[in-house]
Design a protein around this motif. Structure first.
Motif, short mmCIF file in Angstrom:
data_model
loop_
_atom_site.label_atom_id
_atom_site.label_comp_id
_atom_site.label_asym_id
_atom_site.label_seq_id
_atom_site.Cartn_x
_atom_site.Cartn_y
_atom_site.Cartn_z
N THR A 179 0.83 -1.21 0.00
CA THR A 179 0.00 0.00 0.00
C THR A 179 0.86 1.25 0.00
O THR A 179 0.60 2.21 -0.74
N GLN A 180 1.91 1.27 0.84
CA GLN A 180 2.79 2.44 0.90
C GLN A 180 3.52 2.62 -0.43
O GLN A 180 3.67 3.75 -0.91
N ALA A 181 3.99 1.52 -1.04
CA ALA A 181 4.68 1.62 -2.34
C ALA A 181 3.75 2.16 -3.41
O ALA A 181 4.15 2.96 -4.26
N SER A 182 2.49 1.75 -3.36
CA SER A 182 1.51 2.25 -4.33
C SER A 182 1.26 3.74 -4.14
O SER A 182 1.14 4.50 -5.10
N LYS A 183 1.18 4.21 -2.88
CA LYS A 183 0.96 5.62 -2.61
C LYS A 183 2.13 6.47 -3.10
O LYS A 183 1.95 7.60 -3.56
N LEU A 184 3.35 5.93 -3.00
CA LEU A 184 4.52 6.67 -3.45
C LEU A 184 4.70 6.63 -4.96
O LEU A 184 5.59 7.28 -5.51
N GLY A 185 3.86 5.86 -5.65
CA GLY A 185 3.93 5.79 -7.10
C GLY A 185 5.10 4.97 -7.61
O GLY A 185 5.58 5.21 -8.73
N LEU A 186 5.57 4.01 -6.81
CA LEU A 186 6.69 3.19 -7.23
C LEU A 186 6.22 2.19 -8.30
O LEU A 186 5.09 1.73 -8.28
N PRO A 187 7.07 1.85 -9.24
CA PRO A 187 6.69 0.88 -10.27
C PRO A 187 6.50 -0.52 -9.68
O PRO A 187 7.44 -1.08 -9.11
N LEU A 188 5.31 -1.09 -9.85
CA LEU A 188 5.00 -2.42 -9.33
C LEU A 188 4.49 -3.30 -10.47
O LEU A 188 3.81 -2.82 -11.39
N PRO A 189 4.83 -4.58 -10.46
CA PRO A 189 4.36 -5.48 -11.53
C PRO A 189 2.83 -5.64 -11.50
O PRO A 189 2.23 -5.69 -10.42
N ARG A 190 2.21 -5.71 -12.66
CA ARG A 190 0.75 -5.82 -12.74
C ARG A 190 0.35 -6.98 -13.67
O ARG A 190 -0.66 -6.89 -14.38
N GLU A 191 1.13 -8.08 -13.68
CA GLU A 191 0.73 -9.23 -14.47
C GLU A 191 -0.50 -9.88 -13.83
O GLU A 191 -1.02 -9.41 -12.82
N SER A 192 -0.94 -11.00 -14.40
CA SER A 192 -2.21 -11.60 -13.99
C SER A 192 -2.23 -11.93 -12.50
O SER A 192 -3.13 -11.50 -11.76
N ARG A 193 -1.24 -12.69 -12.03
CA ARG A 193 -1.22 -13.08 -10.62
C ARG A 193 -0.99 -11.87 -9.73
O ARG A 193 -1.64 -11.70 -8.69
N GLU A 194 -0.02 -10.99 -10.12
CA GLU A 194 0.26 -9.80 -9.32
C GLU A 194 -0.92 -8.84 -9.33
O GLU A 194 -1.16 -8.11 -8.37
N LYS A 195 -1.67 -8.86 -10.42
CA LYS A 195 -2.85 -7.99 -10.48
C LYS A 195 -3.89 -8.42 -9.46
O LYS A 195 -4.50 -7.58 -8.77
N ASP A 196 -4.10 -9.73 -9.34
CA ASP A 196 -5.05 -10.24 -8.34
C ASP A 196 -4.56 -9.92 -6.93
O ASP A 196 -5.35 -9.53 -6.06
N ALA A 197 -3.25 -10.09 -6.70
CA ALA A 197 -2.69 -9.79 -5.37
C ALA A 197 -2.82 -8.30 -5.06
O ALA A 197 -3.08 -7.92 -3.92
N PHE A 198 -2.63 -7.45 -6.08
CA PHE A 198 -2.75 -6.01 -5.87
C PHE A 198 -4.18 -5.64 -5.47
O PHE A 198 -4.40 -4.83 -4.57
#
Length: 787
Positions: free
Chosen positions: A115-134
């Motif tokens: 959540t903190q990484a997302s708020k800071l706008g850091l690049p995070l993987p968004r593939e199928s599995r990572e998308k579900d986890a996100f």
């Protein structure tokens, strides 16, 4: 980060060598050990369980694990929001998975790190599995309590979670090793202190003009100096004993450190030049030990207290010394330093045609670009040319100087004779008390040959005895004839009187030359020195002064048992020279030597008048002086200086304010020097503020260079730095070391911590090895690269 976590029981013996890890109050069941590939050894970190403690300023934790449990208990008490039956969140999960966060308002679990990484706008993987986890742990939240533990384990190993952890660590800009290991952090601090001593040692060697290298790396000056310093400093000793190849002592690293010092020195000098606006340019040229032409460039500036500074800014290698090439060097230098040629108000060189040529010389090319850059022929060089011309023209002086030069070459030409001379000097009671040795002639400076003449006249009796002993000594059979010839010459009254006359002339000229070489000397005072020198020689050309010399020479001749003065054999000159007139022959030896004496002084007086005749520069400065003392208006200054002053009527007003202040204090202002001395008084700071425009004019006049002695002194440093044993030094290295050796006072004021931080920040490997200081707040403008 490929191998992320390996769980083991707290008392497991597999990792007994791992340092102890501080565990949070709620984590008492197991410990996380991270194996980092960069260091090839287990490092206690607990990336997921301990990251919130290590990055407290990046990941704000408003609740501890216990606080989270209390929040869940309060939520359980609220029957309106909890189901009366079924699975629910268990607070004990936070003991194992410290990164989870339970929110009462949604009754769901979130990942604090992601959540903190997302708020800071850091690049995070968004593939199928990572998308579900996100979506499950960041956006919507997770509440499938049946599969909670399994999903938690999967998430903390997921690419999303690992990328968030890595991104937050990079956002902190702190090396991983320094973040998760106090021991490694202390090692980095010790490494930095060792590196700091490497910097200071290199600085010391450069300031002293000493070589860094040696015959081998182990015997180099730098290595031996560090070994001596490590005897009382343990971290440096450990650093030198490191088995790794990275000790930052290679020639490439040393060159980089020297370059950093020299660039900092250059920036400091250039910043000062730019702040003072107007400057004078001084150039000279000479060859080094490798037969490469080196051009020395110096700048002359004036500060607000009218103190004059002449700063050397480097050597520049050139294939030729043509005026076009020298002009390109000057313009390239000014461009690189961001200094405008339009602010140049004087240029000072020697009299070579490439420098001072009226058609295409360097001075002409610069004046075509900036007409206010007035040219000054180096006054010290001009005075030397006066002596050189007189020695070449006057036969009596030339013969005497040739005798001195040949004798010194004879005495110093053989190691055996030189050793015999020193032994004889030590044993002889008539030798000079200071043990003066025969000094060879200076090849370029005729005025400096005074030392050679004095070395003979001060030891005259001892010299004659040594030649007599040398003539009869059986060990020096081959040089008996030469010794006999020199002995016969020095026993003549003619030789002694001419040496005494030359000693007087050269001493007077050398004293004036010493005054002309002062950096604080302005053009008007230099002209006053020359005028005073002319008057001294005019006064010395008199019967009274000759009689004093003659009487002293006769007394000394009797004391040294020299030959009596006598007239040479009379030879009738050719008729083409005398015509029908009868030839003149002196009747007495004194009359003959009076003629020689007057001819020598007349030659010097004429030479001074020719070499220092009025020029366009002296005419301009005379008009400026007339304005300052109140004799003229601003018409000429307005025509010459143009846009240097915004309002010339304001300049006139400020001139009058200064003169009125001097008049009120009953200070008589007769010339430029009087005006300058009045403004320089400490209690006249208010007058300087009120008369700012006239202060500006005085500073412009003071930028007028008098000699190129600062540039010539740089060649003395060049001889020491680029010697026979260091002849392979590159131009870049030579320039850097010359700057440091010349500007010692500036280099000593540098904050090493700032230079260290910039050096460390260049390469990632250095950032993982050395700590950063508070001098730059742990940051640097340098963009790091991979080593």
């Amino acid at each position: 980060m490929d191998k992320f976590v390996i769980r083991s029981k707290k008392n497991s013996s597999d990792f007994q060598s791992v340092p102890a890890v501080t565990v949070s109050p709620c984590s008492n069941s197991e410990e996380i050990v991270d194996v980092h590939e960069d260091f090839n050894e287990p490092v206690p970190s607990g990336l997921t369980d301990q990251v919130s403690d290590s990055l407290s300023d990046v990941i704000p934790l408003s609740q501890s694990h216990c606080a989270c449990a209390r929040a869940v208990a309060e939520a359980s008490a609220s029957k309106s929001k909890q189901k009366p039956y079924g699975r629910r969140f268990i607070p004990k999960w936070t003991e194992t998975f410290s990164w989870i966060e339970y929110r009462i308002e949604t009754l769901k679990v979130y990942c604090k790190i992601c959540t903190q990484a997302s708020k800071l706008g850091l690049p995070l993987p968004r593939e199928s599995r990572e998308k579900d986890a996100f979506q499950a742990f960041v956006e919507k939240g997770f509440d499938r309590w049946k599969d909670a533990i399994e999903r938690f384990k999967i998430h903390e190993r997921s690419a999303l979670h690992l990328a968030a952890v890595s991104g937050l660590l990079d956002a902190e800009k702190t090396p991983i090793s320094a973040t998760f290991s106090n021991i490694l952090k202390r090692d980095m601090e010790d490494n930095r202190s060792a590196l700091k001593r490497i910097f200071s040692s290199i600085r010391y060697l450069c300031l002293q003009g000493l070589a860094i290298r040696g015959k081998t790396e182990e015997t180099s000056n730098l290595r031996q100096l560090l070994i001596e310093r490590s005897l009382d400093y343990l971290p440096l000793q450990k650093w030198l004993e490191r088995p790794e190849k990275y000790k930052w002592l290679s020639p490439e690293i040393c060159n980089e450190i020297i370059t950093d010092f020299s660039l900092a020195t250059q920036r400091d000098i250039v910043a000062t030049l730019q702040s003072r606006v107007y400057f004078g340019l001084m150039l000279d040229e000479s060859s080094d030990i490798s037969a490469k032409e080196q051009v020395s460039i110096c700048f002359r500036t004036v500060d607000d207290d009218f103190e004059i500074y002449e700063d050397f800014l480097g050597f520049y290698e050139t294939a030729t010394t043509k005026s076009a090439d020298l002009f390109n060097i000057v313009m390239d230098t000014l461009k690189r330093f961001n200094i405008s040629i339009n602010n140049c108000r004087s240029q000072c060189y020697d009299g070579a045609s490439a420098m001072a040529g009226d058609i295409s010389g360097l001075k002409t090319r610069i004046m075509q670009t900036e007409h206010r850059a007035l040219f000054v022929h180096c006054r010290s060089h001009s005075l030397n040319l006066v002596v050189q011309a007189e020695v070449s023209r006057n036969t009596d002086i030339a013969n005497t100087m040739s005798l001195v030069q040949n004798f010194i070459a004879f005495a110093r030409g053989s190691p055996k004779r030189l050793a015999w001379f020193h032994n004889f000097q030590d044993q002889n009671d008539n030798a000079d008390a200071n043990g003066t040795s025969f000094r060879p002639f200076c090849p370029t400076r005729f005025i400096m040959r005074k030392i050679s003449i004095i070395s003979i006249t001060s030891n005259y009796s001892f010299l004659i005895e040594w030649l007599q002993d040398l003539e009869t000594n059986e060990d020096f059979v081959k040089c008996k004839a030469e010794a006999a010839g020199f002995l016969a010459s020095f026993q003549r009254f003619d030789t002694f009187l001419k040496l005494e006359m030359l000693r007087q002339i050269f001493t007077t000229l050398e004293d004036a030359n010493t005054q002309l070489q002062g950096a604080q000397l302005n053009f008007q005072r230099a002209e006053a020195v020359i005028e005073a020198l002319k008057k001294v020689f005019i006064d010395a050309r008199s019967e009274e002064r000759f009689d004093v010399l003659w009487t002293s020479a006769e007394a000394s001749a009797k004391f040294y048992d020299l030959d009596e003065p006598e007239l040479p054999r009379q030879r009738r000159p050719p008729a083409r020279r005398t015509g029908s007139a009868a030839a003149y022959f002196p009747s007495t030896p004194k009359e003959m030597y009076r003629k020689i004496y007057f001819a020598a002084y007349d030659g010097v007086i004429v030479g001074l008048s020719d070499r220092f005749e009025p020029s366009s520069t002296t005419t301009h400065l005379k008009k400026v002086e007339e304005f300052l003392i109140g004799k003229t208006g601003v018409e000429y200054l307005e025509e010459f200086y143009q846009n240097d002053f915004e309002d010339y009527q304001r300049l006139l007003l400020h001139r009058n304010i200064a003169l009125d202040a001097a008049k009120s204090e009953k200070k008589e202002i007769k010339d430029f020097q009087d005006f300058l001395d009045f403004l320089k008084m400490d209690h006249h700071m208010g007058i300087r503020s009120l008369a700012s425009e006239v202060v500006k004019l005085v500073k412009i006049v003071l930028t007028m260079a008098v000699t190129t002695c600062t540039a010539e002194r740089s060649y003395s440093g060049l001889r020491r730095l680029k010697s026979y044993l260091r002849s392979t030094m590159t131009q870049k290295r030579l320039n850097a070391v010359a700057l440091l050796n010349t500007h010692r006072d500036i280099v000593k004021t540098f904050e090493l911590d700032v230079l260290l931080d910039n050096f460390i920040a260049k390469v990632h490997l250095r950032m993982r090895t050395f700590s950063m200081s508070n001098a730059t707040n742990g940051k640097s403008n340098v963009k790091p690269i991979d080593s």
